[in-house]
Design an enzyme around this catalytic site. Structure first.
Site, PDB file in Angstrom:
ATOM      1  N   GLY A 687      45.001  36.341  42.053  1.00 11.86           N
ATOM      2  CA  GLY A 687      44.886  37.237  43.188  1.00 11.86           C
ATOM      3  C   GLY A 687      44.976  38.680  42.745  1.00 11.86           C
ATOM      4  CB  ALA A 688      45.045  41.818  44.712  1.00  9.64           C
ATOM      5  N   GLY A 690      48.119  39.369  40.494  1.00 13.36           N
ATOM      6  CA  GLY A 690      48.232  38.735  39.193  1.00 13.36           C
ATOM      7  C   GLY A 690      47.858  37.269  39.260  1.00 13.36           C
ATOM      8  CB  VAL A 692      49.788  31.556  40.655  1.00 12.67           C
ATOM      9  CG1 VAL A 692      50.880  30.529  40.909  1.00 12.67           C
ATOM     10  CG2 VAL A 692      49.959  32.738  41.592  1.00 12.67           C
ATOM     11  CG  ASP A 823      49.064  39.093  53.321  1.00 13.32           C
ATOM     12  OD1 ASP A 823      48.101  39.014  54.104  1.00 13.32           O
ATOM     13  OD2 ASP A 823      48.931  39.020  52.084  1.00 13.32           O
TER      14      ASP A 823
END
Length: 1003
Positions: A687-688, A690, A692, A823
Site C-alpha cells: 500500500g501507500a 509500505g 505487509v 479510513d
C-alpha cells in the site's frame, strides 16, 4: 410430611428461590452466549440451584455462588447479580465482559470473592469496591482499566488478595495499599505506572505472602523494610529500573521460596547471609550489573534454579554447588566467570538445563552432567573448554539442544552423540574436533540444525544425512570433508541453508535439487566440484545467496538462474564458457564471473576483443608474475579475509542491535525471528505506507508484519498518498498508539512494534482470509481481478457487518477518549480463518474530546475515494459520523458486491447509484441492487440491512445513527423486533425507519 414442615418453618423459601431465579434470568438475557453455556437456565424451573455455574446454600436454598469462568459469554457487567442477597462468590474469569464497571456496587454487600480477570473491561477502577465490607478476594487482571488506583482502595476492611496484573493503569504507584494489614497477596505486575519508588511502608504488610511488582516502572533502590515481611514466600521485582545493591535485609526472609530480581540495574555484590534462606528454591538476579563472586553459601541451599546470567560476576564457580540435590536449572551465561566446572556437576543434581556460555571457563567438560538422565539443554558456547566431549553424553537421550561451539574441544565426537533422537540443535562449530559424521546420525530424527563449521572433520558425508527429514540448516564449512555430495541430500525438503564451502568435495551436484523449495542459502565455494551447473537451481524460488566459486564447473551458465532474486551471486574461478544470460549483462555482476577465461561478453574488465588463444597466453603471463609474489599475496589476502569477516560480523551485530522492540502482549518470539522473514516471497500486500509480510514463526504460528519506511518531511508518498512525509511518518505513531491501548475481539490485535532510525515494523495478528475488499472484489485493482465475493453467503456477510460494527462501536463509545478511525473501508476489515471480522489499519485514527472534536486539527483529507463523507471533504471536520458514513458504504458493498467507485456508475458513486436505482424504478429497484448470487430466501433480511446502510450514508450527519444504534439495529434484523422499512407512497424508501430522526422527508 417433612416437606410440609419445612414449608411451614420457611414460608418465604419458595418466593426467595423464585426471586433468585428471576434475577439470574435477567443476567442471562443481558449476555451474549455463543457456546450455549446457559442452555439449562430454564425459566420454568423454580429452583436455579442445578443450573450451570450456580450453587446454593444447603440450608436456605438461596444462591450464594455464581461461577461463569471460561463460558465465553459477552456483554456489559450483569448488575442484576448484585440483587442476589446471599451471593458471596462471583467469578466471570476469562470471558468477554466489556464496557465499564458500575460506579456503585454497594448492593453486593455479602460478596467475599470477586474475580473479573481476563475480560475487556475499560475505564477507571470504581472506588466503591472498597465499600464491600466482606470482600476478601479481588482479581481484575488482564483487562483495560486505566488511570489511578483509587485512594479508597486503601480502606478495604478484610481484603486478603488483590490482583490488578496486565492492565493499563498509568497513574502513580498505589503505595496506599500498604495500609491494608490483612493483605496476603499483592499483585500489580505489568502496568505502565509513572516512574515510582518502592514505598518503605510496604514493610507494614507483615501478613504478606506474595509480592508481585514486575514491570511496574519502579525506580530507585529496594527498601530495607522488605526484610520485615517474614511470611513472604514469593518476591518478584523483575523488569523494572531498580538501582543500587541488593539489600542484605532480604536474607532475613526466612520463609521465601523464590526471589526474582532480573532485568533491573542492580549493582554491587551479592549480599552475605543466604544460608538463612533454608526454603529458597529459585534465585533469579540475571540481566543486572552485579559484580564480585558467587557466594559459597548459596551452595548450602536446596536451590532448584540459580539464574545469574548477564551480569559482571567474576571468580570461580563454588565447587559445592555440584552437591545440591534439587538443582535442575543453572544459568550463568554472559559473565566473567573462570576456572573449571566441578568434576561431579550433575552427579547429585537432577540437571535439566545448564547454560554457562560466554564466560572464561576452561578445562574438560564434567562427565557427570547427565548422570540423572534428565538433561535437556547443554549450552557452553564461547568458553575455553578443552579435551574430548565426554562419552557419557552420547547416552543422554533426554537432550534436545547441544551448543558447544567456539571452544577448544578436540578428538572424535562420540558416535552416540550424532544419533540422539530428541536433539533439534547440535552446534559443535569453532573447535578442533576430528573424525567423520557417524552413519548413526540417521537416528537423529528430530535434528533441525547441524552446525559443525571450522573443525577438522573429514571423510565423506554419509548417505544417512538424507534421512533427516526435519533438517533446516547444515553448516559444515571449513573442514576436510571429501568425496561427492550424497545423492540422498536432495530428500531434505525443509532445508533452508546448505554451507559446505572450503572443503575437499568433488563430483557433480546431485540431480533432484528442485525439491529444496525452502533453500535460501547455497554455498559450495572452494571445493573441487565439477560438471555443469544444474539448471534446477533456477527453480529454487526462495534462494537469495548462491556461491559456487572456486570449483571446476564447466559449460554455460544456465539461463534459468535469471529467475532467482539473489542478493549474492558468485560463480568466479571455474571453467565456465559461452555468453552471460542477458539479465547478468550489467556491471554490478562483474565480480560474480571473474576467473573464467572462456566466459566472454561485453562487460568492461571481464574480457576483451582478443582471441581465446591470446587470452590464454596473457593469463599465463599474469600467473607467472603472480607466482613470484605468491607468498606475499596469500598472506595479504588471508589478512584481508580475516579483517573482512570480522567487519561483516560486527556490522551484522550492529545492524541487529539497532532494532528496538516494544511489546504490548507477552511474546513467544524475538525481533530477530521477525526480521528473518522480511523477504519478497513473504509479501502479502502493498500500500501507500509500505509492504505487509506474512511471517511464520518457529512455533508454527503466523503473524502479519507491516513495514513502514521513514519519508523526508516534505516528500510526497507514492501511490496517490496526498499526505506529506511528516504526516506519513506520523501514521506509525498513530497506529501503535491506538492499537497498543485497544483490546477487543473485533479489533486486530497488535503484538509489538520494532523501530530503527530508517524503518519501522508493526507486528499484528495474521488474518488468513485477507481483507473483505479482496474477497468481494478481487485484488486486481479497479475493474480488474476476479472476485470471490460470490463465495460468501448472506449469513457470512451479515456476520461480517455485525462484527465490524461492534468493533467501531467499541472505538466510538467504549474508548476513553473516543477514537475515530477515519479510513473505514472494506480493505481495512480483515477476516480470520472463520470469516470473523476485525477492524484494522489505524494509521490515520484520531482521538475525540468530550466536545466531539479531534484532539488535533485536520490539515488534509484522510480516507479513501468512495468512502469519504460529503461534509468531510469541504469542512475537514472529523467526528464519529464520518466513520458511520464509511461503514454504510461497506454495508452497501456487502449487499451489492460492487465497488464504491466503478465506471458503470459514471460520476455517481455507489451510494448515489443505489439510491437512484431504488427511487426511479416503479418496482422499487431492490432486485436490481442486491447481488444476484445471494440466496433469494434471505431477501427480506437483506433489504433490512440495505436500509441500515442507506441510513448510515445519509447526506446530513444528524440523520446518521450512532454506531451503538447501528449494532442494535443489526442485531434486531434477525431478532424478535426486526426493523420495518417505512414508505410514503408505496415505493422503497431507504431513509425512513421507526427510530430514525424526524427530518420531514428524504434528506
Amino acid at each position: 410430611m417433612l416437606l410440609i414442615l419445612l414449608f411451614l418453618l420457611s414460608p418465604d423459601l419458595t418466593l426467595s428461590v423464585n426471586q433468585d431465579g428471576l434475577n439470574l434470568q435477567r443476567v442471562r438475557l443481558g449476555l451474549d452466549d455463543p457456546d450455549g453455556f446457559f442452555h439449562n437456565w430454564n425459566d420454568r424451573d423454580d429452583n436455579p440451584c442445578n443450573w450451570n455455574g450456580v450453587e446454593c446454600h444447603l440450608a436456605s436454598g438461596a444462591v450464594n455462588s455464581v461461577d461463569l469462568s471460561n463460558a465465553n459469554v459477552g456483554g456489559p457487567f450483569p448488575t442484576f447479580l448484585c440483587r442476589l442477597q446471599n451471593l458471596t462468590f462471583l467469578s466471570l474469569y476469562n470471558n468477554n465482559i466489556n464496557s465499564t464497571l458500575p460506579a456503585d456496587m454497594s448492593a453486593c454487600q455479602n460478596l467475599q470473592h470477586l474475580d473479573l480477570a481476563e475480560n475487556l473491561l475499560t475505564g477507571e477502577l470504581p472506588g466503591t469496591l472498597a465499600d464491600l465490607p466482606e470482600l476478601k478476594y479481588l482479581d481484575l487482571s488482564g483487562n483495560n482499566f486505566s488511570g489511578n488506583v483509587p485512594a479508597r482502595f486503601g480502606q478495604f476492611k478484610k481484603l486478603e488478595v488483590i490482583s490488578l496484573v496486565d492492565n493499563l493503569l498509568d497513574g502513580v504507584f498505589p503505595s496506599l495499599l500498604s495500609n491494608l494489614s490483612t493483605l496476603r497477596h499483592l499483585n500489580l505486575s505489568y502496568n505502565p505506572f509513572r516512574p515510582s519508588h518502592l514505598s518503605p511502608e510496604l514493610g507494614n504488610l507483615t501478613n504478606l505472602e506474595i509480592l508481585w511488582l514486575s514491570g511496574c516502572n519502579l525506580v530507585g533502590q529496594i527498601p530495607d523494610s522488605l526484610g520485615l515481611l517474614t511470611k513472604l514466600t514469593d518476591l518478584d521485582l523483575a523488569l523494572n529500573s531498580l538501582q543500587g545493591p541488593i539489600p542484605s535485609s532480604l536474607t532475613g526472609l526466612t520463609s521465601v521460596v523464590q526471589i526474582e530480581l532480573y532485568n533491573n540495574s542492580l549493582t554491587g555484590e551479592l549480599p552475605i547471609g543466604w544460608s538463612n534462606l533454608s526454603s529458597l528454591r529459585l534465585l533469579d538476579a540475571s540481566a543486572n550489573e552485579l559484580t564480585g563472586t558467587i557466594p559459597d553459601e548459596l551452595t548450602w541451599l536446596p536451590l532448584a534454579s540459580l539464574n545469574l546470567y548477564e551480569n559482571r560476576l567474576t571468580g570461580e564457580l563454588p565447587k559445592r554447588i555440584a552437591d545440591s540435590p534439587n538443582l535442575y536449572e543453572l544459568k550463568l551465561f554472559s559473565n566473567r566467570l573462570t576456572g573449571e566446572l566441578p568434576r561431579n556437576l550433575g552427579e547429585s543434581s537432577p540437571l535439566v538445563l545448564i547454560d554457562v556460555s560466554n564466560n572464561l571457563f576452561f578445562g574438560e567438560m564434567p562427565p557427570s552432567l547427565c548422570s540423572k538422565g534428565r538433561l535437556q539443554e547443554l549450552l557452553m558456547i564461547r568458553n575455553a573448554f578443552s579435551g574430548q566431549i565426554p562419552a557419557s553424553l552420547s547416552q543422554c537421550r533426554s537432550l534436545n539442544r547441544v551448543r558447544l561451539g567456539n571452544n577448544q574441544l578436540s578428538g572424535d565426537v562420540p558416535a552416540g552423540l550424532w544419533a540422539l533422537p530428541h536433539v533439534s540443535l547440535l552446534e559443535l562449530a569453532g573447535n578442533s574436533l576430528s573424525g567423520g559424521i557417524s552413519k548413526s546420525i540417521a537416528s537423529a530424527s528430530n535434528l533441525s540444525l547441524l552446525l559443525i563449521s571450522k573443525n577438522k572433520f573429514s571423510g565423506q558425508i554419509p548417505e544417512e544425512i538424507g534421512f533427516l527429514n526435519k533438517l533446516v540448516g547444515f553448516l559444515g564449512s571449513d573442514n576436510l570433508f571429501n568425496g561427492s555430495l550424497p545423492g540422498s541430500i536432495v530428500n531434505l525438503g525443509l532445508l533452508g541453508q546448505l554451507d559446505l564451502h572450503s572443503n575437499d568435495l568433488i563430483g557433480e551436484i546431485p540431480s533432484g535439487i528442485s525439491s529444496w523449495k525452502k533453500l535460501n542459502l547455497l554455498n559450495l565455494a572452494n571445493n573441487g566440484l565439477s560438471g555443469e551447473i544444474p539448471a534446477e537451481i533456477g527453480s529454487l524460488s526462495a534462494l537469495n545467496y548462491l556461491d559456487l566459486s572456486g570449483n571446476q564447473f564447466s559449460g554455460e551458465i544456465p539461463v534459468e538462474l535469471q529467475s532467482l532474486k539473489l542478493s549474492q551471486l558468485n560463480l568466479s574461478d571455474n571453467r565456465l564458457l559461452g555468453h552471460l544470460p542477458p539479465l547478468f549483462l550489467k556491471q554490478i555482476y562483474k565480480n560474480s564471473f571473474l576467473g573464467n577465461p572462456d566466459l566472454c561478453h561485453d562487460i568492461a574488465g571481464l574480457c576483451n576483443s582478443r582471441s581465446h588463444e591470446r587470452d590464454r597466453r596473457y593469463m599465463w603471463f599474469l600467473k607467472s608474475i603472480f607466482a613470484l609474489a605468491g607468498l606475499v599475496l596469500i598472506v595479504g589476502l588471508l589478512w584481508f579475509y580475516w579483517r573482512y569477516k570480522n567487519f561483516k560480523r560486527a556490522k551484522r551485530a550492529i545492524d541487529r542491535s539497532k532494532w528496538t522492540l516494544i511489546s504490548f502482549h507477552k511474546l513467544g518470539f524475538s525481533e530477530y525471528e521477525i526480521l528473518s522473514c522480511l523477504d519478497e516471497d513473504n509479501v502479502i500486500g502493498t500500500g501507500a505506507s509500505g509492504k505487509v509480510y506474512k511471517a511464520v514463526l518457529s512455533n508454527g504460528e503466523a503473524v502479519a508484519v507491516k513495514k513502514l519506511g521513514r519519508l523526508p518531511p516534505n516528500k510526497v508518498a507514492e501511490e496517490g498518498d496526498v499526505e506529506s512525509g511528516a504526516v506519513h511518518n506520523d501514521k506509525f505513531e498513530a497506529e501503535v498508539e491506538t492499537l497498543g491501548k485497544i483490546r477487543h475481539k473485533n479489533i486486530v490485535r497488535l503484538w509489538c512494534c520494532c523501530v530503527t532510525r530508517d524503518s519501522r515494523l508493526i507486528v499484528y495478528e495474521y488474518m488468513p482470509n485477507g481483507s473483505l475488499g479482496d474477497i468481494l472484489h478481487g485484488g486486481g485493482g479497479c475493474g480488474g481481478g476476479s472476485s470471490k465475493g460470490g463465495l460468501l453467503d448472506w449469513p457470512t456477510r451479515f456476520r461480517i457487518a455485525l462484527d465490524a460494527a461492534e468493533g467501531l462501536s467499541y472505538l466510538h463509545h467504549d474508548c476513553v477518549p473516543p477514537i475515530v478511525h477515519r479510513d473505514v473501508k472494506s480493505n481495512n476489515i480483515l477476516l480470520d480463518g472463520n470469516f470473523r471480522a476485525r477492524v484494522a489499519d489505524f494509521g490515520v485514527a484520531k482521538a475525540i474530546d468530550a466536545a466531539g472534536k479531534a484532539t488535533e486539527s485536520m490539515s488534509v483529507i484522510a480516507g479513501s475515494c468512495g468512502y469519504i463523507a460529503p461534509e468531510y471533504a469541504y469542512t475537514l471536520r472529523v467526528n464519529e459520523k464520518s466513520d458511520i458514513y464509511s461503514f454504510g458504504v461497506v454495508i452497501l458493498e456487502l449487499v451489492t458486491r460492487k465497488r464504491p467507485v466503478d465506471p458503470e456508475f459514471g460520476e455517481k458513486g455507489l451510494v448515489k447509484w443505489v439510491f437512484t436505482t431504488l427511487d426511479q424504478r416503479d418496482d422499487g429497484g431492490v432486485d436490481h441492487v442486491i447481488d444476484p448470487k445471494l440466496d433469494p430466501c434471505f431477501k427480506e433480511e437483506i433489504c433490512k440491512v440495505l436500509n441500515i446502510g442507506l441510513l448510515c450514508t445519509s447526506p446530513l450527519p444528524i440523520n446518521r445513527p450512532s454506531m451503538r444504534r447501528v449494532v442494535k439495529m443489526l442485531q434486531e434484523v434477525s431478532g424478535e423486533n426486526p426493523i420495518r422499512p417505512q414508505s410514503k407512497d408505496g415505493k422503497f424508501s431507504p431513509y425512513y425507519y421507526e427510530d430514525a430522526p424526524d427530518t420531514g422527508g428524504v434528506a
